[in-house]
Scaffold this motif. Structure first.
Motif, mmCIF file in Angstrom:
data_model
loop_
_atom_site.group_PDB
_atom_site.id
_atom_site.type_symbol
_atom_site.label_atom_id
_atom_site.label_comp_id
_atom_site.label_asym_id
_atom_site.label_seq_id
_atom_site.Cartn_x
_atom_site.Cartn_y
_atom_site.Cartn_z
ATOM 1 N N UNK A 40 0.853 -1.191 0.000
ATOM 2 C CA UNK A 40 0.000 0.000 0.000
ATOM 3 C C UNK A 40 0.889 1.242 0.000
ATOM 4 N N UNK A 41 0.687 2.116 -0.986
ATOM 5 C CA UNK A 41 1.434 3.367 -1.047
ATOM 6 C C UNK A 41 0.943 4.295 0.058
ATOM 7 N N UNK A 42 1.851 4.655 0.981
ATOM 8 C CA UNK A 42 1.433 5.461 2.134
ATOM 9 C C UNK A 42 2.075 6.840 2.177
ATOM 10 N N UNK A 43 3.163 7.033 1.442
ATOM 11 C CA UNK A 43 3.814 8.337 1.461
ATOM 12 C C UNK A 43 4.827 8.388 0.329
ATOM 13 N N UNK A 44 5.334 9.573 0.038
ATOM 14 C CA UNK A 44 6.397 9.723 -0.961
ATOM 15 C C UNK A 44 7.308 10.876 -0.565
ATOM 16 N N UNK A 45 8.541 10.794 -1.030
ATOM 17 C CA UNK A 45 9.532 11.851 -0.831
ATOM 18 C C UNK A 45 9.784 12.472 -2.200
ATOM 19 N N UNK A 46 9.611 13.768 -2.309
ATOM 20 C CA UNK A 46 9.665 14.435 -3.606
ATOM 21 C C UNK A 46 11.120 14.595 -4.060
ATOM 22 N N UNK A 47 11.698 13.459 -4.444
ATOM 23 C CA UNK A 47 13.076 13.465 -4.931
ATOM 24 C C UNK A 47 13.226 12.301 -5.903
ATOM 25 N N UNK A 48 13.775 12.574 -7.079
ATOM 26 C CA UNK A 48 13.995 11.510 -8.057
ATOM 27 C C UNK A 48 15.408 10.980 -7.887
ATOM 28 N N UNK A 49 15.539 9.708 -7.506
ATOM 29 C CA UNK A 49 16.833 9.087 -7.232
ATOM 30 C C UNK A 49 16.884 7.711 -7.871
ATOM 31 N N UNK A 50 18.086 7.128 -7.918
ATOM 32 C CA UNK A 50 18.194 5.801 -8.517
ATOM 33 C C UNK A 50 18.516 4.701 -7.510
#
Length: 242
Positions: free
Chosen positions: A194-204
């Motif tokens: 379940x997607x519960x949160x995200x961090x606004x940063x594009x990383x690999x």
């Protein structure tokens, strides 16, 4: 590419300076895109076609003691407990290292051609498949395998994402996935993340130790503090730009 390899190597060595708290026998900790791992007195590495074993018993003079052909397009190596999980563009391979100098193949699962980081815990393995210039098909998914029986992995979940790459666990409840942002999934039920949160940063890739998160991107390294009591409470502590 040289910049990326250098960053991953530095962060792996940072992990080597600490003892592992998971009880899995790790000395060093790399991200899910790592190509080597240290277990006890042995270092394991993968190249494009094989698994290499080095003895570190004499730390002044490491000795290569074995190499095991796996196949083509080998990409990543993850260790957990007495097993190695190898990601390739064509599938996932699981090897036992109960005999540390002679890893033995337990199983393999095949998938469409795509870049393939893999991580695992006691019961499940998590794989991201992504497509880019080098990886082939236009496939971008998160897959979950039931690996309680290491000789018979079973695919139990598949979810389409934007372009997933590195992945990492935060305690036993959460999975972080590097996608168009860093997505945080609750995996208490691995068959239905379940997607519960995200961090606004594009990383690999991500490296997580206790409450510390290092997120690695093409333009920098981002150091966060995670909160196990409130997964939405993520604090950026520092960042290094290239």
């Amino acid at each position: 590419m040289r910049k990326i390899i250098s960053v991953l190597t530095i962060l792996f060595l940072i992990g080597c300076s600490d003892s592992d708290s998971s009880g899995s026998g790790e000395i060093g900790q790399g991200g899910s895109l790592a190509v080597f791992a240290i277990k006890g007195n042995y270092l394991y590495s993968v190249d494009e076609m094989k698994l290499n074993v080095f003895s570190l018993i004499d730390k002044e003079k490491p000795v290569k003691v074995n190499e095991i052909p796996i196949g083509f397009n080998i990409e990543t190596l993850f260790s957990y407990g007495e097993n190695l999980y190898v990601g390739s563009r064509n599938g996932m391979f699981i090897y036992s290292i109960k005999n540390p100098e002679n890893p033995t193949k337990l199983s393999a699962v095949q998938h469409f051609t795509a870049c393939d980081p893999v991580i695992a815990n006691n019961t499940h393995s998590f794989v991201t498949l992504n497509s880019n210039t080098f990886c082939g098909n236009n496939i971008n998914v998160l897959q979950v395998y039931d690996t309680k029986d290491l000789k018979n992995p079973k695919l139990i979940h598949s979810r389409t994402l934007a372009h997933p790459k590195g992945i990492g666990f935060f305690n036993t409840d959460y999975l972080l996935v590097c996608d168009d942002v860093i997505k945080i999934f609750n995996i208490q039920n691995p068959a239905e993340p379940v997607l519960v949160h995200s961090i606004d940063k594009e990383c690999f890739d991500v490296i997580i130790r206790n409450n510390t998160l290092f997120a690695i991107g093409n333009n920098g390294i981002y150091h966060y503090e995670l909160n196990s009591n409130n997964i939405k409470d993520v604090k950026l502590l520092s960042e290094i730009h290239f």
